[in-house]
Design an enzyme around this catalytic site. Structure first.
Site, short mmCIF file in Angstrom:
data_model
loop_
_atom_site.label_atom_id
_atom_site.label_comp_id
_atom_site.label_asym_id
_atom_site.label_seq_id
_atom_site.Cartn_x
_atom_site.Cartn_y
_atom_site.Cartn_z
CD GLN A 107 38.89 46.71 58.48
OE1 GLN A 107 38.80 45.57 57.77
NE2 GLN A 107 39.86 47.19 59.09
CG HIS A 118 35.28 43.81 56.71
ND1 HIS A 118 35.15 43.72 58.07
CD2 HIS A 118 36.33 43.22 56.23
CE1 HIS A 118 36.13 42.89 58.44
NE2 HIS A 118 36.78 42.46 57.53
CG ASP A 166 37.48 39.01 54.89
OD1 ASP A 166 37.68 38.12 54.42
OD2 ASP A 166 38.64 39.91 55.04
CD GLU A 212 39.86 40.44 52.04
OE1 GLU A 212 40.66 40.51 52.41
OE2 GLU A 212 38.89 41.49 51.87
CG ASP A 256 43.63 38.78 53.69
OD1 ASP A 256 44.81 38.49 53.81
OD2 ASP A 256 42.83 39.03 54.63
CD GLN A 309 43.93 42.92 52.76
OE1 GLN A 309 44.20 43.86 53.46
NE2 GLN A 309 42.94 42.03 52.79
CE LYS A 348 45.53 41.13 56.76
NZ LYS A 348 44.17 41.27 56.34
#
Length: 417
Positions: free
Chosen positions: A171, A193, A235, A270, A304, A326, A328
């Site tokens: 990222q 990212h 993202d 994302e 996410d 994802q 997390k």
């Protein structure tokens, strides 16, 4: 029992805790700080240095094995646990968790986790505690069995020993262009990212974002090595929904338009939108997935926000409400549940991405590598921090060390046989 004492040590996460609500509402960056008042409970400013708490298990041979507790960057947002409070977590760990740790068989990993993480006063323990303590218990089991953490996971879940590594995703943080160059030069598997977390970065009708996507693809062709062809993963922190609207058809149309600008690449988007609740997210993401699939688009969406816990992962996977989850890790809690989440995704034909947060530490990142490789996740995050070099070396080197050890084990077993 093998654990004779427990020690706690305050620490730092590798980035900052940020108030997502304030940032989405238009807070302006001034240097590295955000100007304005926080809106999420627990924040006394929009950006706060990330804190962590290390838990050390003192084993009978005086070896100390560690795990690290922390929360994610955007704590308190999207249904997540509130901002990490070191004093509160330390007190709860000392009062409730330590006595349990002193009374478990640390050589039996899943059993130990189940006993230590029983509810307290009818409430689940904070997920940060589960996360850090489960790392320490995994290291304890590996030490007691004289093996790697990955082999403990394989043994507990009846998985074959892995022979292949897991693709690594880096990222960029806000230093987008410089960090993209670093990723390309290091031939990172999945990038960049982009941190598209504000209207300024997304642009009117997404034009700023689309320009960045095309630039990344061009940069890969310009400076990448022969045959280098990474997955593109952006993202957007819900900004497609924020700017284009929350109609699944419109969101899918926009994603297809982005994919058409980089036809030679597999594209992951994302968090395209935040529909306000887990159920609404599942229903609308399922529609977006269906539209993209019916069109034969090369774009995949990644969930996410609103997909935090193991149960959330199960719901999204079973509903086919994403192409890739994802997982997390601090939000899931016990790292054993990260393993379970990967396996649930695989059972349902959904991609499993072992992610986490820039606020994590070297120890939590290394433990995540072992779970990712053991379960053969589809990709894993280079963490902690928002830079490329440190995170990529921590995760990449740990994976290479692990694979070398597993290969040595196989060779020795073959020779003995």
């Amino acid at each position: 029992m093998q654990i004779k004492d427990v020690v706690l040590a305050p620490g730092n996460g590798a980035f900052f805790y940020d108030d997502q609500g304030a940032i989405r509402s238009g807070a302006i960056l001034d240097g590295f700080i955000y100007v304005g008042a926080p809106t999420t409970p627990g924040f006394n400013s929009i950006r706060i240095p990330a804190s962590s708490l290390s838990v050390g298990l003192v084993l009978n041979d005086d070896t100390v094995v560690w795990g690290d507790m922390m929360n994610v960057q955007y704590s308190g947002a999207g249904g997540r646990d509130p901002l990490f409070d070191t004093n509160q977590i330390s007190d709860l760990t000392s009062r409730v968790v330590v006595p349990r740790l002193l009374d478990v068989d640390a050589s039996r990993y899943l059993d130990a986790c189940a006993k230590v993480f029983e509810p307290s006063e009818h409430k689940q323990l904070p997920l940060a505690i589960e996360y850090g303590v489960s790392q320490a218990l995994l290291r304890a089991a590996a030490h007691l069995h004289r093996t790697t953490m990955a082999e403990i996971v394989c043994g507990e879940f009846s998985l074959p020993l892995p022979t292949r590594g897991v693709p690594i995703y880096c990222q960029s943080g806000d230093a987008r262009e410089i960090n993209v160059d670093k990723m390309i030069l290091k031939a990172v598997d999945v990038l960049p990212h982009g941190l598209i977390n504000s209207r300024q970065k997304f642009g009117a009708d997404g034009q700023t974002f689309m320009t960045f996507v095309k630039w990344v693809a061009t940069r890969i062709r310009d400076i990448g090595g022969p045959g280098y062809h990474p997955v593109l993963h952006f993202d957007v922190y819900g900004w497609i929904g924020q700017e284009i609207g929350l109609e699944p058809q419109s969101i899918a149309d926009f994603i297809c338009k982005v994919a058409d600008t980089v036809p030679d690449f597999l594209l992951n988007i994302e968090s395209p939108a935040d529909f306000g609740s887990t159920q609404a997210q599942i229903e609308n993401y399922a529609k977006i997935v269906s539209i993209l699939d019916n069109r034969g688009s090369s774009a995949r969406i990644v969930v996410d926000e609103r997909c935090n816990t193991l149960e959330d992962v199960r719901l999204f996977a079973e509903a086919k409400a994403t192409h890739l989850v994802q997982i997390k890790t601090p939000d899931v809690g016990s790292i054993a549940d990260t393993a379970r989440a990967v396996l649930i995704c695989k059972e349902n034909g959904v991609g499993a991405y072992v992610g986490g947060s820039c606020t994590e530490t070297d120890l939590s990142a290394q433990a995540s590598v072992h779970v990712s490789v053991a379960t053969q996740a589809d990709m894993m995050l280079a963490k902690p921090g928002m830079g490329v070099d440190e995170a990529y070396s921590i995760v990449g080197n740990e994976q290479n060390r692990l694979l070398a050890m597993l290969n040595r084990r196989r060779v020795r077993a073959k020779n003995v046989g």
